[in-house]
Design a protein around this motif. Structure first.
Motif, PDB file in Angstrom:
ATOM      1  N   PHE A  73       0.844  -1.202   0.000  1.00  0.00           N
ATOM      2  CA  PHE A  73       0.000   0.000   0.000  1.00  0.00           C
ATOM      3  C   PHE A  73       0.881   1.255   0.000  1.00  0.00           C
ATOM      4  CE2 PHE A  73      -3.684  -2.595   1.136  1.00  0.00           C
ATOM      5  CZ  PHE A  73      -4.745  -1.873   0.595  1.00  0.00           C
ATOM      6  N   ASP A  74       1.928   1.247   0.830  1.00  0.00           N
ATOM      7  CA  ASP A  74       2.796   2.426   0.919  1.00  0.00           C
ATOM      8  C   ASP A  74       3.505   2.688  -0.403  1.00  0.00           C
ATOM      9  OD1 ASP A  74       2.070   2.798   3.563  1.00  0.00           O
ATOM     10  OD2 ASP A  74       3.764   1.658   4.370  1.00  0.00           O
ATOM     11  N   LYS A  75       3.970   1.612  -1.061  1.00  0.00           N
ATOM     12  CA  LYS A  75       4.669   1.782  -2.339  1.00  0.00           C
ATOM     13  C   LYS A  75       3.702   2.226  -3.424  1.00  0.00           C
ATOM     14  CE  LYS A  75       8.562  -1.317  -1.451  1.00  0.00           C
ATOM     15  NZ  LYS A  75       9.077  -2.708  -1.616  1.00  0.00           N
ATOM     16  N   ALA A  76       2.490   1.676  -3.401  1.00  0.00           N
ATOM     17  CA  ALA A  76       1.481   2.084  -4.391  1.00  0.00           C
ATOM     18  C   ALA A  76       1.191   3.578  -4.228  1.00  0.00           C
ATOM     19  CB  ALA A  76       0.201   1.262  -4.207  1.00  0.00           C
ATOM     20  N   ALA A  77       1.063   4.003  -2.981  1.00  0.00           N
ATOM     21  CA  ALA A  77       0.755   5.410  -2.709  1.00  0.00           C
ATOM     22  C   ALA A  77       1.882   6.315  -3.197  1.00  0.00           C
ATOM     23  CB  ALA A  77       0.518   5.605  -1.220  1.00  0.00           C
ATOM     24  N   THR A 136       4.378  -4.002  -9.336  1.00  0.00           N
ATOM     25  CA  THR A 136       4.983  -3.748 -10.652  1.00  0.00           C
ATOM     26  C   THR A 136       3.903  -3.543 -11.707  1.00  0.00           C
ATOM     27  OG1 THR A 136       6.806  -5.162  -9.985  1.00  0.00           O
ATOM     28  CG2 THR A 136       6.651  -4.650 -12.322  1.00  0.00           C
ATOM     29  N   ALA A 137       2.865  -4.383 -11.657  1.00  0.00           N
ATOM     30  CA  ALA A 137       1.772  -4.257 -12.624  1.00  0.00           C
ATOM     31  C   ALA A 137       1.095  -2.890 -12.488  1.00  0.00           C
ATOM     32  CB  ALA A 137       0.753  -5.379 -12.398  1.00  0.00           C
ATOM     33  N   LEU A 138       0.956  -2.438 -11.279  1.00  0.00           N
ATOM     34  CA  LEU A 138       0.350  -1.121 -11.035  1.00  0.00           C
ATOM     35  C   LEU A 138       1.214  -0.023 -11.654  1.00  0.00           C
ATOM     36  CD1 LEU A 138      -1.974   0.328  -9.313  1.00  0.00           C
ATOM     37  CD2 LEU A 138      -0.170   0.754  -7.653  1.00  0.00           C
ATOM     38  N   ARG A 139       2.527  -0.149 -11.470  1.00  0.00           N
ATOM     39  CA  ARG A 139       3.448   0.854 -12.003  1.00  0.00           C
ATOM     40  C   ARG A 139       3.370   0.893 -13.534  1.00  0.00           C
ATOM     41  NH1 ARG A 139       8.350   0.055 -13.586  1.00  0.00           N
ATOM     42  NH2 ARG A 139       8.702  -1.779 -12.301  1.00  0.00           N
ATOM     43  N   ARG A 167       1.763   3.701 -18.358  1.00  0.00           N
ATOM     44  CA  ARG A 167       1.126   3.584 -19.664  1.00  0.00           C
ATOM     45  C   ARG A 167       0.151   4.741 -19.931  1.00  0.00           C
ATOM     46  NH1 ARG A 167      -3.371   1.134 -21.491  1.00  0.00           N
ATOM     47  NH2 ARG A 167      -3.955   0.355 -19.440  1.00  0.00           N
ATOM     48  N   ILE A 168      -0.556   5.159 -18.869  1.00  0.00           N
ATOM     49  CA  ILE A 168      -1.580   6.193 -19.098  1.00  0.00           C
ATOM     50  C   ILE A 168      -1.161   7.576 -18.587  1.00  0.00           C
ATOM     51  CG2 ILE A 168      -3.492   4.540 -19.067  1.00  0.00           C
ATOM     52  CD1 ILE A 168      -4.042   5.644 -16.169  1.00  0.00           C
ATOM     53  N   ARG A 217     -11.482  -1.075 -14.014  1.00  0.00           N
ATOM     54  CA  ARG A 217     -10.912  -0.437 -15.208  1.00  0.00           C
ATOM     55  C   ARG A 217      -9.561  -1.050 -15.589  1.00  0.00           C
ATOM     56  NH1 ARG A 217      -9.140   5.796 -15.457  1.00  0.00           N
ATOM     57  NH2 ARG A 217      -7.732   5.625 -17.237  1.00  0.00           N
ATOM     58  N   PHE A 218      -8.751  -1.357 -14.601  1.00  0.00           N
ATOM     59  CA  PHE A 218      -7.433  -1.934 -14.886  1.00  0.00           C
ATOM     60  C   PHE A 218      -7.418  -3.403 -14.482  1.00  0.00           C
ATOM     61  CE2 PHE A 218      -6.791   2.582 -14.071  1.00  0.00           C
ATOM     62  CZ  PHE A 218      -6.145   2.950 -15.244  1.00  0.00           C
ATOM     63  N   ALA A 219      -6.882  -4.239 -15.376  1.00  0.00           N
ATOM     64  CA  ALA A 219      -6.806  -5.673 -15.071  1.00  0.00           C
ATOM     65  C   ALA A 219      -5.490  -5.946 -14.349  1.00  0.00           C
ATOM     66  CB  ALA A 219      -6.892  -6.476 -16.357  1.00  0.00           C
ATOM     67  N   LEU A 220      -5.542  -5.929 -13.034  1.00  0.00           N
ATOM     68  CA  LEU A 220      -4.326  -6.171 -12.246  1.00  0.00           C
ATOM     69  C   LEU A 220      -4.278  -7.624 -11.784  1.00  0.00           C
ATOM     70  CD1 LEU A 220      -4.375  -2.864 -10.171  1.00  0.00           C
ATOM     71  CD2 LEU A 220      -2.831  -3.446 -12.053  1.00  0.00           C
TER      72      LEU A 220
END
Ligand code: KG4
Ligand code: ZN
Length: 351
Positions: free
Chosen positions: A170-174, A220-223, A228-229, A198-201
């Motif tokens: 969560f912290d890294k995503a933030a 990584t997938a989130l990044r 990409r967008i 919306r995003f296929a994670l």
């Protein structure tokens, strides 16, 4: 009645609390003082150990005095001094431990050197009077494990993360999405208005027969999606947060389901499914775990928000539990930067 002071300094919260337990075993939190250092660390995007240790030194004596005062008690009236002796950032742990040892020596009271993770693990008994054994999801910034809690000091690890802790994810995503530190509450807030589909994670480890977690691939997938967008509008961030949180929820539930299956082999029938640690503050994770517990015919217990994050009351309570069993320490108790909870490991492999 027994009364214990609890001191917590293992990470970025300085905390002191007084908890009493009456002869019938009914606990009462008489004070619970927490000073967060979030503001001091926020500019660096995470906890800086040296800054944390210094900040603990600056406030701990006053905080202990305030906890005693708010509880209407004094050092002389205590039955013990409990302190988190690890695991955590060594500088901070030393500040708490040396303070507790000094108080113990001066007031001639037993020292109770508590494992911070054990304190999280036992909080459900403080808040809900739960009986052993229970299945615990312990998830914080540094730890993620599924544990069969059989008794005080008697834990069997059923599974855990092989890379990032959930709170860390969560912290890294933030951080990646520019939401600041700590990330959990920020991601949860943004996710409220987002579209989780919306995003296929990915859902790493889903369907595996072990109760282990892996979260670095999700991060990584989130990044990759975010890059990409880019540049990201507010709506994009909300959707990414919602997608990320939904993936974590799916993983948590799948892993907990596997651990529940393996539980009976090591501990019989659980009294409840329990969530603890900072991540247990997450509403989506709480709701999903409650539903899973309902499915399994179990109670679901998660501490009130104030007792999910690091606090002194959980340390005092763990101290009371240990005091009751005569598990008292002396001034040689070491500070332990690493200190695993489970004395036994029984990885689930059942289908
Ligand atoms: O137990 P804790 O206060 O400190 C540690 O021992 O690590 O847990 C802090 C962690 C942080 O990673 C934070 O982002 C996470 O718990 N956290 C959350 C939420 N609130 C705190 N994660 C997800 N959703 C939340 N609402
Ligand atoms: Zn913690």
């Amino acid at each position: 009645m027994k009364t214990v002071l609890g001191i917590e300094t293992t990470c970025d919260e300085t905390a002191a609390a007084v908890v009493s337990v009456d002869p019938d075993g009914m606990p009462q939190i008489r004070s619970n003082e927490v000073l967060s250092q979030i503001a001091e660390h926020a500019v660096y995007g995470g906890v800086v150990p040296e800054i944390a240790a210094r900040a603990h030194v600056e406030v701990l004596d006053r905080l202990v005095a305030r906890a005693l005062e708010r509880a209407g008690t004094s050092l002389a009236d205590l039955d013990g001094i409990a302190v988190a002796a690890g695991p955590g950032l060594i500088g901070g742990v030393l500040v708490g431990l040396v303070t507790a040892k000094t108080l113990s020596l001066v007031a001639n009271k037993p020292l109770l050197a508590v494992n911070h993770l054990e304190a999280h693990a036992l909080t459900a008994r403080l808040t809900d009077g739960l009986d052993f054994p229970y299945l615990l999801l312990l998830a914080s910034g540094g730890h993620t494990q599924l544990v069969a809690v059989r008794g005080v000091g008697d834990y069997v690890r059923l599974g855990g993360t092989i890379d990032d802790a959930i709170g860390e994810a969560f912290d890294k995503a933030a951080k990646l999405l520019g939401l600041g530190y700590p990330g959990g509450p920020a991601v949860e807030r943004m996710a409220e208005d987002g579209d989780p589909e919306r995003f296929a994670l990915p859902r790493p480890m889903l369907g595996r027969r072990t109760a282990d977690f892996s979260l670095s691939g999700l991060k990584t997938a989130l990044r990759i999606e975010a890059e990409r967008i880019a540049p990201l509008a507010e709506r994009d961030v909300a959707d990414l947060c919602a997608g990320f949180q939904a993936a974590v929820v799916d993983v948590v539930i799948d892993r907990a389901r596997v651990a529940l299956r393996g539980f009976s082999d090591v501990a019989g029938r659980p009294t409840a499914l329990v969530a603890a640690g900072g991540v247990a503050a997450n509403g989506a994770i709480r709701r999903a775990l409650a539903a899973l517990a309902g499915e399994a015919g179990l109670a679901f217990v998660a501490p009130p928000l104030a007792l999910c994050g690091d606090n002194g009351a959980m340390i005092a309570w763990a101290g009371l539990e240990r005091l009751r069993l005569g598990l008292v320490d002396d001034l040689t108790a070491p500070a332990r930067p690493r200190w695993s909870l489970a004395v036994e490991s029984a990885p689930v492999t059942a289908a």
